[in-house]
Write a protein that holds these residues in place. Structure first.
Motif, mmCIF file in Angstrom:
data_model
loop_
_atom_site.group_PDB
_atom_site.id
_atom_site.type_symbol
_atom_site.label_atom_id
_atom_site.label_comp_id
_atom_site.label_asym_id
_atom_site.label_seq_id
_atom_site.Cartn_x
_atom_site.Cartn_y
_atom_site.Cartn_z
ATOM 1 N N UNK A 190 9.624 -40.329 -6.552
ATOM 2 C CA UNK A 190 9.719 -39.907 -7.947
ATOM 3 C C UNK A 190 11.139 -39.520 -8.339
ATOM 4 N N UNK A 191 11.467 -39.850 -9.565
ATOM 5 C CA UNK A 191 12.755 -39.418 -10.102
ATOM 6 C C UNK A 191 12.547 -38.803 -11.479
ATOM 7 N N UNK A 192 13.313 -37.752 -11.743
ATOM 8 C CA UNK A 192 13.302 -37.124 -13.062
ATOM 9 C C UNK A 192 14.420 -37.730 -13.885
ATOM 10 N N UNK A 193 14.049 -38.170 -15.108
ATOM 11 C CA UNK A 193 15.018 -38.837 -15.974
ATOM 12 C C UNK A 193 15.046 -38.139 -17.326
ATOM 13 N N UNK A 194 16.268 -37.879 -17.811
ATOM 14 C CA UNK A 194 16.434 -37.250 -19.124
ATOM 15 C C UNK A 194 16.630 -38.348 -20.158
ATOM 16 N N UNK A 195 15.568 -38.572 -20.973
ATOM 17 C CA UNK A 195 15.657 -39.556 -22.048
ATOM 18 C C UNK A 195 16.011 -38.834 -23.346
ATOM 19 N N UNK A 196 16.971 -39.371 -24.047
ATOM 20 C CA UNK A 196 17.503 -38.694 -25.236
ATOM 21 C C UNK A 196 16.405 -38.371 -26.245
ATOM 22 N N UNK A 197 15.479 -39.293 -26.452
ATOM 23 C CA UNK A 197 14.459 -39.125 -27.480
ATOM 24 C C UNK A 197 13.194 -38.464 -26.943
ATOM 25 N N UNK A 198 12.842 -38.735 -25.678
ATOM 26 C CA UNK A 198 11.551 -38.315 -25.143
ATOM 27 C C UNK A 198 11.642 -37.160 -24.157
ATOM 28 N N UNK A 199 12.848 -36.640 -23.929
ATOM 29 C CA UNK A 199 12.997 -35.505 -23.028
ATOM 30 C C UNK A 199 12.958 -35.927 -21.569
ATOM 31 N N UNK A 200 12.771 -34.933 -20.684
ATOM 32 C CA UNK A 200 12.765 -35.187 -19.246
ATOM 33 C C UNK A 200 11.395 -35.697 -18.825
ATOM 34 N N UNK A 201 11.372 -36.855 -18.161
ATOM 35 C CA UNK A 201 10.131 -37.450 -17.687
ATOM 36 C C UNK A 201 10.231 -37.712 -16.189
ATOM 37 N N UNK A 202 9.096 -37.570 -15.511
ATOM 38 C CA UNK A 202 9.027 -37.866 -14.083
ATOM 39 C C UNK A 202 8.405 -39.240 -13.909
ATOM 40 N N UNK A 203 9.103 -40.148 -13.225
ATOM 41 C CA UNK A 203 8.657 -41.523 -13.083
ATOM 42 C C UNK A 203 8.459 -41.882 -11.618
ATOM 43 N N UNK A 204 7.462 -42.717 -11.361
ATOM 44 C CA UNK A 204 7.261 -43.278 -10.032
ATOM 45 C C UNK A 204 8.196 -44.475 -9.887
ATOM 46 N N UNK A 205 9.093 -44.411 -8.915
ATOM 47 C CA UNK A 205 10.067 -45.493 -8.716
ATOM 48 C C UNK A 205 9.348 -46.788 -8.379
ATOM 49 N N UNK A 206 8.350 -46.701 -7.479
ATOM 50 C CA UNK A 206 7.649 -47.912 -7.054
ATOM 51 C C UNK A 206 6.929 -48.576 -8.220
#
Length: 709
Positions: free
Chosen positions: A684-700
Motif C-alpha cells: 500500500x502507498x498513501x498518495x496526496x491527490x490535489x482534489x481528492x485528498x490523501x488516499x491509500x492505494x493497493x499497488x498490486x
C-alpha cells in the motif's frame, strides 16, 4: 429403566443421543444449565428431556412450562415435540414465549381486579405506539422524528425496560436521543393515565404483579413445578427475574443456551446471568453439548478457535465427526460492484443446496436485491426495514436530481441549497419564496438585488452544473453531486454533528451507485428506487420454496444453510465503529458481542463458508474487519485467488510485487488525477491527490488494473 427410554427413542423415533445429551436428559430436580454449541441438537435434547419427565417420572405434561425467546422458536419446539411424542401425550405441555407468559399473568390479574389494559402495538391497537412517540418527540424537540431516530428511541425504551433501569439512573447511560428522560417520563405517564401497555410493559407489569400478588404467584409456582427455558442467552434481566421468581424455592429449572451466541445486548439480553448461573442458583449443575452435527470439519475448527478470543465465556470445545469438505475462504474483492459479480458467478453454478448471503446491516442487501430482481433470480429476504428509503442521504440526493430535472422545483431546492458549494443565504431563499416568479430557482436568485459579482458568477455556475446534471447517466450524476457540488464534504460534517456513522453513510451511497449502474436515465433510477421500496414492503418474509436466502446475521440465528457468504466484512461495518468515549469495559463488552455475532454467522454454514471483503469504498482503501485479521492469523493454508474478481493474500506471508514507485514521486491516477506519493508500506502507498485528498492505494491492484502511471 434409563436404557429402556433411550432404546425407545432409537427404536420408535430413530433418535440416537450422544453421551452428553443423555446426561442432560436424565436431569430431573434442581437447577441446570445446558451449554449447547451451534448445531449440537439442543432442541432434540430439550424435547427428549420433556418426554423423560413425563414417561419415566410420571410428571403431568400440564405441569411443565417451556419458554423461549421468539415466537418462531416456541412454535418450532412445540411442533417437534408433538411430532415425535404427541400420540402418547394426553394433556398439553405449555410451550410459550416469555412475552406470551407475561401477558397471560397480566390478563389473569386484570380479570381478578377488574382492571382494563390496552396493548398499543399490533394492527388492532386504537393508537399506535410509534405515532404516540412521534408526537412526544416533536413536543420536546421541535422537529420531525426521522425513521432512524424512531428506531433508536424504540431501542432505548426497550433497553431501559428489559434492564430494570430506574429513571434516576439514566444519567449513567448515553441514549443518544435528545431529551430522552423527558420523553420517556411523558410516555410512561400517558400510558398509565389511559391504561395502555406496550410489549415491554408486559414483562415489567408481570414482574410487578408476581411480586405483590402472593396468591397469584403461588398458583403459578404450584401449576408449573418444572420450568424449561430455551435460548437462555437471549433472556433479559427482567425475564431472568420473572423466571427466578416462578421457579423459587425448588428451582426445578432447566436452562438451555450458549453464552457464545448471545447477540441481543442492544435489546437487553443479559448473558452475565448465564456466566453467574452457579452463584444465582446454588447447587446448579452444568451440562455441555459440544458435538456439532451441522457443519463440516473446516467450519467447526475455524469457528471454535475464533470464538476463543472472547474472555467472558464458558470454556467449551466444539468438535464434529462430520467429514472434511472445503477450506473456509477469505475472499478480498476489489470493490462492491465486483462483490456482486462474484456472487452472481457463484449463484450460476449448479448447486443443489441452500445458499445464504449474510450481512451485518440491512443496507448491504439493497444493491444485491436490485441485481437479483433484474436478473430474475428467485430469493427470499428476511426482515428488511424500509426506513432505508427515508434516510436523509437518499432524500438529499433525490432532491438534487429533482432540481436538475425540474429547475422550477423550489421545494426540492430548499432542502439542498446549503448542502453544496452554492454560498446561497437563507435570506435569499425566503425572499424568492415570497416573490416567486414562473422562472427557474436560479433565475429567481439571479434577480435578487444587491448580489455581489462572485455570487452572480457562482449562481450561473450552479445553473450550468444542474443543467448538465440532468443529461448525465445516474452513476455519473451521483459522483458529480458528491464531488463537484461538494455534497460529500457536507454529509461528512453532518455525520459528525449528529453522531451518525460516516462509514455507514458511505455504504448507503455506494449501494445507490451500484443500483444507478443498471439505470439508463435519472428518471429510470428514481423509478427503480420506488420499485425497490415497494418490493421490500411486500416481500420481507421468508419464502420457504427458494434456495437463496438474504438476511442480517441477527435474522439468520437458529437457521442453517449448505453454503454461506458473509459480505461487507470491513472495519467500521463488521464490527461497527465503537464510540471512543466508552470505558474500557464497555468497549470490551461491545467487541465481544460483535465477535459472537460473527461466530453465529460462520456457524450457519454446513459445507461452504466464504468471507468477503471489498477493499475499496468510494475509491479509498478500507481495512478488513479485525475479525478477518484474526482468522488469517489462524488459517494455515493460502487463500485461493481469482484474477477477474478479487485479490487475496497468502496467509502469514507478505505480499510483494515489483514496482518502481518511490516516496515523493508524482503519479497520475485514472480517477483521482495527479498526486504525490507520501509513503509506501508493503502493498500500500498513501498518495496526496490535489482534489481528492490523501488516499491509500493497493499497488498490486493499481498495476494490474492499469490505474496509475
Amino acid at each position: 429403566m434409563y436404557n429402556s427410554f433411550f432404546q425407545m427413542l432409537h427404536k420408535n423415533h430413530n433418535i440416537e443421543l450422544n453421551p452428553q445429551q443423555k446426561k442432560a436428559v436424565l436431569h430431573k430436580d434442581g437447577p441446570a444449565l445446558i451449554l449447547a454449541v451451534p448445531g449440537s441438537g439442543k432442541t432434540t435434547t430439550l424435547i427428549c428431556r420433556t418426554a423423560h419427565l413425563i414417561f419415566h417420572h410420571k410428571i403431568n405434561p400440564s405441569n411443565i412450562l417451556s419458554v423461549t425467546f421468539s415466537k418462531a422458536s416456541a412454535t418450532d419446539m412445540k411442533k417437534r415435540f408433538y411430532d415425535v411424542f404427541g400420540e402418547h401425550i394426553h394433556s398439553k405441555v405449555y410451550f410459550s414465549t416469555i412475552h406470551q407468559l407475561a401477558l397471560k399473568i397480566v390478563n389473569q390479574y386484570a380479570r381478578k381486579n377488574n382492571i382494563s389494559y390496552t396493548i398499543i402495538e399490533g394492527s388492532n391497537s386504537p393508537i399506535q405506539k410509534t405515532i404516540l412517540l412521534k408526537n412526544i418527540y416533536e413536543q420536546f424537540n421541535r422537529e420531525k422524528l426521522t425513521e432512524e431516530k424512531l428506531e433508536a428511541l424504540l431501542s432505548h425504551i426497550s433497553f431501559v425496560k428489559n434492564n430494570l433501569i430506574q429513571e434516576n439512573d439514566f444519567s449513567s447511560y448515553d441514549f443518544e436521543v435528545n431529551n430522552f428522560l423527558d420523553m420517556y417520563t411523558s410516555y410512561e405517564k400517558y400510558k398509565k393515565k389511559h391504561g395502555f401497555i406496550d410489549f415491554d410493559d408486559m414483562l415489567s407489569l408481570a414482574f410487578s404483579i408476581l411480586k405483590k400478588d402472593k396468591i397469584l404467584l403461588h398458583q403459578y409456582r404450584n401449576h408449573y413445578p418444572y420450568i424449561q427455558v430455551d435460548e437462555a442467552q437471549d433472556t433479559s434481566k427482567i425475564q431472568h427475574n420473572i423466571i427466578y421468581l416462578l421457579s423459587t424455592p425448588h428451582h426445578n429449572l432447566f436452562m438451555v443456551g450458549d453464552d457464545d451466541q448471545s447477540i441481543y445486548g442492544f435489546r437487553g439480553a443479559h448473558p452475565k446471568a448465564l456466566l453467574s448461573f452457579d452463584q444465582i442458583y446454588k447447587g446448579g449443575k452444568l451440562f455441555f453439548l459440544e458435538k456439532n452435527y451441522r457443519s463440516s470439519e473446516e467450519v467447526v475448527c475455524v469457528s471454535n478457535d475464533f470464538i476463543k478470543k472472547n474472555t467472558q465465556r464458558y470454556i467449551k470445545n466444539m468438535y464434529t465427526q462430520n467429514q472434511s469438505f472445503e477450506p473456509v475462504q477469505i475472499i478480498k474483492i476489489q470493490n462492491f460492484f465486483d462483490q456482486i459479480k462474484y456472487i452472481d458467478q457463484e449463484l450460476k453454478t449448479a448447486y443443489k443446496g441452500t445458499t445464504a448471503i449474510l450481512y451485518r446491516s440491512h443496507v448491504s442487501s439493497i444493491a444485491l436485491v436490485d441485481f437479483l430482481l433484474k436478473n430474475d433470480i428467485s430469493f427470499s429476504i428476511n426482515g428488511f426495514q424500509t426506513s432505508f428509503f427515508h434516510h436523509w442521504l437518499i432524500k438529499d440526493l433525490l432532491a438534487f436530481l429533482k432540481v436538475s430535472l425540474n429547475p422550477y422545483d423550489l421545494e426540492a431546492f430548499e432542502k439542498i441549497y446549503y448542502k453544496m458549494n452554492g454560498y446561497i443565504s437563507k435570506k435569499s431563499i425566503l425572499s424568492i419564496k415570497e416573490y416567486q416568479r414562473p422562472i427557474s430557482v436560479f433565475d429567481n436568485l439571479l434577480n435578487e438585488p444587491d448580489l455581489k459579482i462572485f455570487q452572480i458568477k457562482n449562481l450561473k455556475r450552479l445553473q450550468k452544473d444542474f443543467y448538465h446534471l440532468s443529461s448525465m447517466n445516474p452513476y455519473d450524476a451521483l459522483v458529480f453531486i458528491e464531488e463537484n457540488l461538494d455534497y460529500k464534504k457536507y454529509f461528512k460534517n453532518y455525520c459528525q454533528r449528529i453522531r451518525s456513522s460516516y462509514e455507514n453513510t458511505l455504504l448507503i451511497l455506494e449501494q445507490l451507485k451500484l443500483i444507478s449502474k443498471n439505470a439508463s436515465s435519472l428518471i429510470e433510477f428514481i423509478e427503480r428506487l420506488n420499485a425497490l421500496e415497494s418490493f421490500f414492503i411486500q416481500n420481507s418474509k421468508k419464502n420457504e420454496k427458494v434456495s437463496i436466502y438474504l438476511s442480517t446475521v441477527h435474522g439468520a440465528k437458529g437457521l442453517e444453510f449448505d453454503r454461506v457468504y458473509m459480505i461487507d466484512l470491513t472495519d467500521g461495518q463488521f464490527p461497527p465503529n465503537i464510540p471512543s468515549d466508552l470505558s474500557e469495559e464497555e468497549k470490551i463488552n461491545l467487541i465481544e458481542e460483535e465477535r459472537r455475532l460473527f461466530y453465529v454467522g460462520m456457524t450457519r454454514a454446513k459445507k461452504n463458508l466464504s468471507l468477503m471483503i471489498p477493499i475499496f469504498l468510494d475509491g479509498a482503501y478500507q481495512k478488513s474487519s479485525p475479525f478477518i485479521e484474526e482468522l488469517e492469523n489462524h488459517l494455515k493454508t493460502e487463500v485461493s485467488s481469482h484474477k477477474d474478481f478479487y485479490i487475496s493474500y497468502p496467509i502469514k506471508s507478505e505480499k510483494t510485487i515489483a514496482h518502481s514507485f518511490s516516496i515523493h514521486m508524482k503519479i497520475h491516477h485514472k480517477f483521482f488525477g495527479n498526486g504525490k506519493i507520501l509513503s509506501i508500506e508493503k502493498d500500500f502507498m498513501e498518495v496526496d491527490f490535489k482534489k481528492f485528498g490523501i488516499r491509500s492505494l493497493s499497488i498490486s491492484v493499481c498495476i494490474e488494473q492499469g490505474m496509475i502511471k
